[in-house]
Design a protein around this motif. Structure first.
Motif, PDB file in Angstrom:
ATOM      1  N   THR A 152       0.819  -1.211   0.000  1.00 55.20           N
ATOM      2  CA  THR A 152       0.000   0.000   0.000  1.00 55.20           C
ATOM      3  C   THR A 152       0.857   1.267   0.000  1.00 55.20           C
ATOM      4  O   THR A 152       0.565   2.225  -0.726  1.00 55.20           O
ATOM      5  N   THR A 153       1.907   1.286   0.811  1.00 57.10           N
ATOM      6  CA  THR A 153       2.783   2.468   0.836  1.00 57.10           C
ATOM      7  C   THR A 153       3.453   2.682  -0.513  1.00 57.10           C
ATOM      8  O   THR A 153       3.567   3.819  -0.981  1.00 57.10           O
ATOM      9  N   ALA A 154       3.893   1.599  -1.155  1.00 62.00           N
ATOM     10  CA  ALA A 154       4.556   1.743  -2.451  1.00 62.00           C
ATOM     11  C   ALA A 154       3.582   2.245  -3.517  1.00 62.00           C
ATOM     12  O   ALA A 154       3.924   3.128  -4.321  1.00 62.00           O
ATOM     13  N   ILE A 155       2.363   1.701  -3.542  1.00 66.23           N
ATOM     14  CA  ILE A 155       1.380   2.136  -4.541  1.00 66.23           C
ATOM     15  C   ILE A 155       0.992   3.592  -4.314  1.00 66.23           C
ATOM     16  O   ILE A 155       0.870   4.372  -5.270  1.00 66.23           O
ATOM     17  N   THR A 156       0.803   3.979  -3.055  1.00 68.50           N
ATOM     18  CA  THR A 156       0.445   5.370  -2.757  1.00 68.50           C
ATOM     19  C   THR A 156       1.542   6.329  -3.194  1.00 68.50           C
ATOM     20  O   THR A 156       1.275   7.377  -3.798  1.00 68.50           O
ATOM     21  N   ALA A 157       2.797   5.995  -2.893  1.00 68.70           N
ATOM     22  CA  ALA A 157       3.906   6.867  -3.272  1.00 68.70           C
ATOM     23  C   ALA A 157       4.042   6.956  -4.790  1.00 68.70           C
ATOM     24  O   ALA A 157       4.316   8.039  -5.331  1.00 68.70           O
TER      25      ALA A 157
END
Length: 539
Positions: A423-428
């Motif tokens: 989730t953090t990677a997709i958001t960034a």
């Protein structure tokens, strides 16, 4: 030259204070604190001054909230003070000016702290409204502000010191957070520990805190000035590529062997052969050249700091006080929240900043290849770094320390961490697709993730403290489905003579899984459409 005629300070203040975001930040900060006090204000029409506990809770909540907010915002203002000059290619011109290093450092530091000072000053009228409730004296309020000012000054100096070491603002920002967050949490714990001893707390804050902050700040000040006098990267524009031999000679502490296991999992060696026909050139370029083109200093610092902090947390939470196991998982999640966006937030903004995005879009590489190549390269590094902190959890499951009956719960912990990393990677990556600057993309990523992950937990604590019987409690319980922290604390854990089954809600865990799948899918579809529509790229 230091204060009134400091051109660095004047230029930074003029450029920063004229921006619209400064006024929006001030409005949002004061409005947020005002709404917080209004929501927690005692509902009784008559106040019992003989029972000031509610007023103490309100004032403590106000100061803790303000202290955490200001501490988190300090690196965003100061961590790019020197790295921003490198990225704008004005670093060498600044060093060639007749300004002394002390003037440059002072100008950058004061310019970074000025917006934070405005926020703290504008919050004074709100806290003054709480004084008539009783329970807190004016001296305690002044002492709290002294502690906050000293802490923010030290945090600003730490961020400026990190900015002098790195070539990119993203690396400086992460290193600053890794150093500042433990200090901020230690400050909160000390303040709460001395809550029942008001005189001792006043003595500690007025006598020890300023001296300690000034001493550490002075040492960092001297080191930054020394680096400005003899900059190691002068003449390269701060964009030199560091080879393995040079890095091996200059590395301090941990050295990463990129051809050895497990280092090659997240820092593979440079390619010496041709790509395979079916290989993704975007992924290969990001992993082998782009992410580590400026060396592995930030990576080494992150590993050493995170592992150093994890050792005592692991010993207490996993082995000594096993009922605190969710707190160790919370530490792992917080680490991924800080580190994960760094490797993805500049995936596309760096292409724009180097003016290579148009060239990339004219190649035969499809938008989907670009998307998953950028996503997997950043996700691979952040997930491997996060997995280093999960090894103690895996070992605890193998050892006979009481976790064998909870293997499903331990598996849920691993699943939460894996989904959070994705989730953090997709958001960034989504923020990098939308914004034009890497710094804006990174800060927006942190803001979105903090809102999704931390805000529901903070709202639940607030509601349980001040409005447990209100209708908002149900809404907050549903909103916790967006937070991996809430999901980790709502898994059943049964140990010898201890269980938390009566206090958990497993629906939050399942809700988090469903929300993460929906959230990630929507962002991936949105990014695919942006590639096709916004830039008129066809497959």
């Amino acid at each position: 030259m230091l204060f009134r005629e400091n051109p660095v300070l004047q230029r930074e203040l003029i450029s920063n204070l004229r921006m619209t975001r400064g006024f929006l930040l001030l409005f949002a900060y004061v409005a947020g604190l005002g709404m917080l006090v209004y929501a927690a204000w005692p509902a009784n029409q008559t106040l019992d001054l003989a029972r000031p506990e509610e007023a103490q809770k309100l004032v403590n909540l106000f100061f803790f909230g303000q202290y955490i907010l200001v501490s988190l915002m300090t690196p965003s203002f100061a961590a790019g003070a020197i790295t921003g000059e490198r990225e704008r290619e004005s670093y060498e011109m600044l060093l060639a000016s007749p300004l002394r290093p002390g003037s440059i450092v002072l100008g950058k530091l004061l310019a970074s702290l000025t917006p934070l000072a405005e926020l703290m000053i504008c919050s004074l009228p709100i806290v003054m409204l709480c004084l008539p409730l009783g329970g807190v004296s004016l001296y305690e309020v002044l002492v709290a502000y002294v502690a906050m000012i000293c802490s923010v000054g030290l945090f600003g100096m730490i961020s400026l010191w990190c900015s002098s070491f790195f070539q990119r603002t993203s690396a400086s920002l992460v290193a600053s957070y890794m150093l500042i967050l433990p200090l901020a949490m230690a400050g909160v714990l000390v303040w709460r520990a001395l809550q029942q001893a008001a005189e001792l707390r006043i003595m500690v804050v007025l006598a020890i805190v300023p001296i300690a902050c000034l001493s550490v700040g002075a040492l960092l000040w001297a080191d930054v000035c020394r680096r400005l006098i003899k900059p190691p990267d002068l003449g390269s524009g701060g964009k030199q590529a560091i080879d393995l031999e040079t890095e091996a000679k200059e590395a301090v502490g941990l050295y990463i062997e990129r051809d050895q296991f497990p280092d090659k999992l997240f820092a593979p060696p440079k390619r010496t052969t041709f790509l395979d026909d079916d290989a993704n050139p975007i992924y290969d370029k990001e992993m082998r050249s782009e992410i580590f083109s400026q060396g592995t200093l930030m990576l080494r610092l992150v590993i050493q700091i995170s592992m150093g902090l994890a050792l005592p947390v692991m010993a207490v939470c996993l082995f000594m006080q096993r009922q605190l196991a969710p707190w160790y998982i919370a530490y792992v999640l917080l680490f991924n929240l800080l580190v994960g966006p760094v490797f993805s937030a500049d995936s596309l903004t760096s292409e724009r900043e180097r003016s290579t995005l148009d060239l990339l879009l004219t190649t035969l590489i499809t938008p989907w290849q670009m998307l998953w190549g950028k996503l997997l390269s950043g996700l691979r590094v952040s997930s491997v770094l996060t997995s280093f902190l999960l090894w103690p959890v895996f070992l605890a499951c193998l050892m006979p320390v009481g976790y064998w009956p909870n293997l499903l719960t331990m598996g849920g912990y691993f699943l939460i961490v894996g989904i959070t990393a994705t989730t953090t990677a997709i958001t960034a990556l989504f923020c990098s697709t939308v914004f034009k600057k890497s710094s804006s993309s990174l800060m927006c990523s942190y803001l979105v993730l903090a809102t999704l992950f931390l805000a529901p937990v903070a709202a639940n604590v607030f509601v349980q403290t001040f409005a447990a019987a209100s209708n908002a409690a149900g809404v907050v319980a549903v909103a916790q489905a967006t937070s991996p922290f809430a999901a980790a604390f709502n898994l059943p854990l049964t140990l010898d003579e201890w269980t938390n089954v009566e206090r958990i809600n497993t629906n939050i865990f399942w809700g988090y899984l469903g929300f993460s799948a929906l959230y990630g899918g929507v962002l991936l579809l949105a990014m695919t459409q942006l590639f096709k529509v916004r830039w008129r790229v066809s497959e």
